[in-house]
Design a protein around this motif. Structure first.
Motif, PDB file in Angstrom:
ATOM      1  N   GLY A 283       0.822  -1.207   0.000  1.00  0.00           N
ATOM      2  CA  GLY A 283       0.000   0.000   0.000  1.00  0.00           C
ATOM      3  C   GLY A 283       0.854   1.255   0.000  1.00  0.00           C
ATOM      4  O   GLY A 283       0.577   2.211  -0.729  1.00  0.00           O
ATOM      5  N   ARG A 284       1.937   1.251   0.798  1.00  0.00           N
ATOM      6  CA  ARG A 284       2.827   2.413   0.829  1.00  0.00           C
ATOM      7  C   ARG A 284       3.500   2.618  -0.523  1.00  0.00           C
ATOM      8  O   ARG A 284       3.625   3.760  -1.005  1.00  0.00           O
ATOM      9  CB  ARG A 284       3.889   2.226   1.913  1.00  0.00           C
ATOM     10  N   ALA A 285       3.958   1.525  -1.130  1.00  0.00           N
ATOM     11  CA  ALA A 285       4.620   1.633  -2.432  1.00  0.00           C
ATOM     12  C   ALA A 285       3.667   2.161  -3.494  1.00  0.00           C
ATOM     13  O   ALA A 285       4.051   2.983  -4.344  1.00  0.00           O
ATOM     14  CB  ALA A 285       5.175   0.269  -2.843  1.00  0.00           C
TER      15      ALA A 285
ATOM     16  N   PHE B  73       6.008  15.018  -2.252  1.00  0.00           N
ATOM     17  CA  PHE B  73       7.085  14.349  -1.515  1.00  0.00           C
ATOM     18  C   PHE B  73       6.861  14.384  -0.005  1.00  0.00           C
ATOM     19  O   PHE B  73       7.577  13.705   0.737  1.00  0.00           O
ATOM     20  CB  PHE B  73       8.437  14.966  -1.880  1.00  0.00           C
ATOM     21  N   ASN B  74       5.894  15.134   0.449  1.00  0.00           N
ATOM     22  CA  ASN B  74       5.506  15.114   1.865  1.00  0.00           C
ATOM     23  C   ASN B  74       4.308  14.199   2.119  1.00  0.00           C
ATOM     24  O   ASN B  74       3.706  14.241   3.201  1.00  0.00           O
ATOM     25  CB  ASN B  74       5.184  16.529   2.350  1.00  0.00           C
ATOM     26  N   THR B  75       3.976  13.366   1.150  1.00  0.00           N
ATOM     27  CA  THR B  75       2.847  12.448   1.293  1.00  0.00           C
ATOM     28  C   THR B  75       3.058  11.507   2.469  1.00  0.00           C
ATOM     29  O   THR B  75       4.156  10.970   2.678  1.00  0.00           O
ATOM     30  CB  THR B  75       2.668  11.625   0.004  1.00  0.00           C
ATOM     31  N   ARG B  76       1.980  11.312   3.225  1.00  0.00           N
ATOM     32  CA  ARG B  76       1.987  10.369   4.351  1.00  0.00           C
ATOM     33  C   ARG B  76       0.972   9.272   4.089  1.00  0.00           C
ATOM     34  O   ARG B  76      -0.046   9.487   3.425  1.00  0.00           O
ATOM     35  CB  ARG B  76       1.651  11.088   5.667  1.00  0.00           C
ATOM     36  N   TYR B  77       1.243   8.101   4.637  1.00  0.00           N
ATOM     37  CA  TYR B  77       0.327   6.974   4.504  1.00  0.00           C
ATOM     38  C   TYR B  77       0.357   6.191   5.803  1.00  0.00           C
ATOM     39  O   TYR B  77       1.415   5.796   6.279  1.00  0.00           O
ATOM     40  CB  TYR B  77       0.752   6.081   3.333  1.00  0.00           C
ATOM     41  N   GLU B  78      -0.815   6.017   6.407  1.00  0.00           N
ATOM     42  CA  GLU B  78      -0.932   5.338   7.694  1.00  0.00           C
ATOM     43  C   GLU B  78      -0.001   5.962   8.735  1.00  0.00           C
ATOM     44  O   GLU B  78       0.639   5.278   9.532  1.00  0.00           O
ATOM     45  CB  GLU B  78      -0.632   3.845   7.545  1.00  0.00           C
TER      46      GLU B  78
END
Length: 333
Positions: free
Chosen positions: A74-76, A127-132
């Motif tokens: 999911g992160r990838a 580039f500042n994207t966050r996930y979980e």
């Protein structure tokens, strides 16, 4: 006089013990009816219970690894979206800028430079994207953002342009700012960690790195091209303005192409994780089938046993009630 004798405390105690044992068995039978699995594996399987426990542990290990793989996948996937967003329209805009410079079309140059400013904001946001709760491009510092805001970067680049006496000095200063480990980008703009994000184990002993970082060269080159395009366009009377804009546009195009390589790297990791997830799913299914064969309880058998035990309980409760109603007066009647 009734034919039955006066009940003793020993008889009453034995009956209560029997009822407790029957209740425990009935509860186990209820569990087996609901779960379809043997409630007391040790009693049922005897010496084979160890094999069943090893199977259960193997299933848990596979499920944990599969969950970790799916989270990493999911992160990838989100990182891929962010990488695509960071270069959205950049190459086209850079091409338009070069064309406008060649035509000496000031209005089109201004439009392209303004667009570069918007694309800089979008790239930094990507580039500042966050996930979980994790920053995807901050390396091993997943708890903090990857990059400072666009205005901080533009302020630094504006100072470099203002201080440089000529084009050669400016480019040397920009090289130091973006590429030197002690330069301004490393100290003021990149906020992530020095190391890579923790790798994911997709099979026993096989670790995979699926991350990208916001301080990779292609990212720095992209931000350099976008920010210098904005600042170079601010001074319309500056003698080296056209040269600076041309270098900025060319850098934007080259950085966009280099970022494709990063996307391909992340994509290759995605493919490996998808394959691993499929393999783990098959392994979990096979282990689960074997475990079920050894620990499953036939639902009809369990239901029949439960019905029998409940009948025994009803009878025991009836006897207990009758005994509790006996008294010496009743006994001597």
């Amino acid at each position: 006089m009734n034919s039955y004798g006066f009940p003793s405390m020993l008889q009453y105690s034995r009956l209560n013990t029997s009822i407790a044992d029957t209740k425990a068995k009935a509860e186990a039978a209820r569990i087996e009816v609901v779960t379809g699995r043997i409630a007391d594996l040790e009693a049922e399987l005897g010496g084979s219970v160890g094999d069943a426990q090893l199977l259960r542990k193997a299933i848990s290990d596979v499920e944990l690894m599969q969950a970790a793989t799916q989270r990493s996948l999911g992160r990838a996937q989100i990182a891929q979206v962010a990488l695509t967003r960071s270069t959205d329209g950049v190459e086209t805009n850079a091409t338009n800028m070069l064309s406008a410079i060649g035509r000496n079309d000031e209005q089109s140059i201004n439009i392209a430079a303004t667009q570069a400013g918007l694309q800089l904001d979008a790239a930094i946001s990507a580039f500042n994207t966050r996930y979980e709760g994790r920053s995807l491009f901050s390396g091993d510092a997943t708890n903090q953002p990857s990059l400072a805001d666009a205005e901080t970067l533009l302020t630094d680049i504006r100072a470099i342009f203002a201080a440089a006496p000529d084009a050669a000095t400016r480019e040397a200063d920009l090289d130091t700012y973006f590429n030197d480990p002690a330069g301004g980008f490393a100290t003021n703009i990149y906020l992530g960690g020095d190391g890579i994000a923790p790798r994911t184990e997709i099979s026993d002993g096989e670790l995979i790195n699926y991350s990208a970082k916001a301080d990779e060269q292609a990212v720095k080159d992209l931000l350099r091209g976008l920010s210098t395009a904005v600042i170079a366009n601010e001074n319309t009377t500056w003698p080296d303005r056209e040269q600076a804009l041309t270098r900025a546009a060319a850098g934007m195009i080259e950085a966009t192409e280099d970022l494709v390589t990063i996307r391909a790297r992340v994509g290759a990791a995605e493919e490996r994780m998808v394959a691993a997830d499929t393999r783990l799913e098959a392994e979990a299914t096979a282990l689960g089938a074997t475990y079920n064969e050894r620990t499953a309880r036939d639902p009809y058998e369990a239901a029949s046993m439960l019905q029998q035990l409940e009948s025994q309980l009803d009878a025991s409760y009836l006897v207990t009630a009758r005994i509790s109603q006996l008294s010496f007066v009743n006994y001597v009647r």
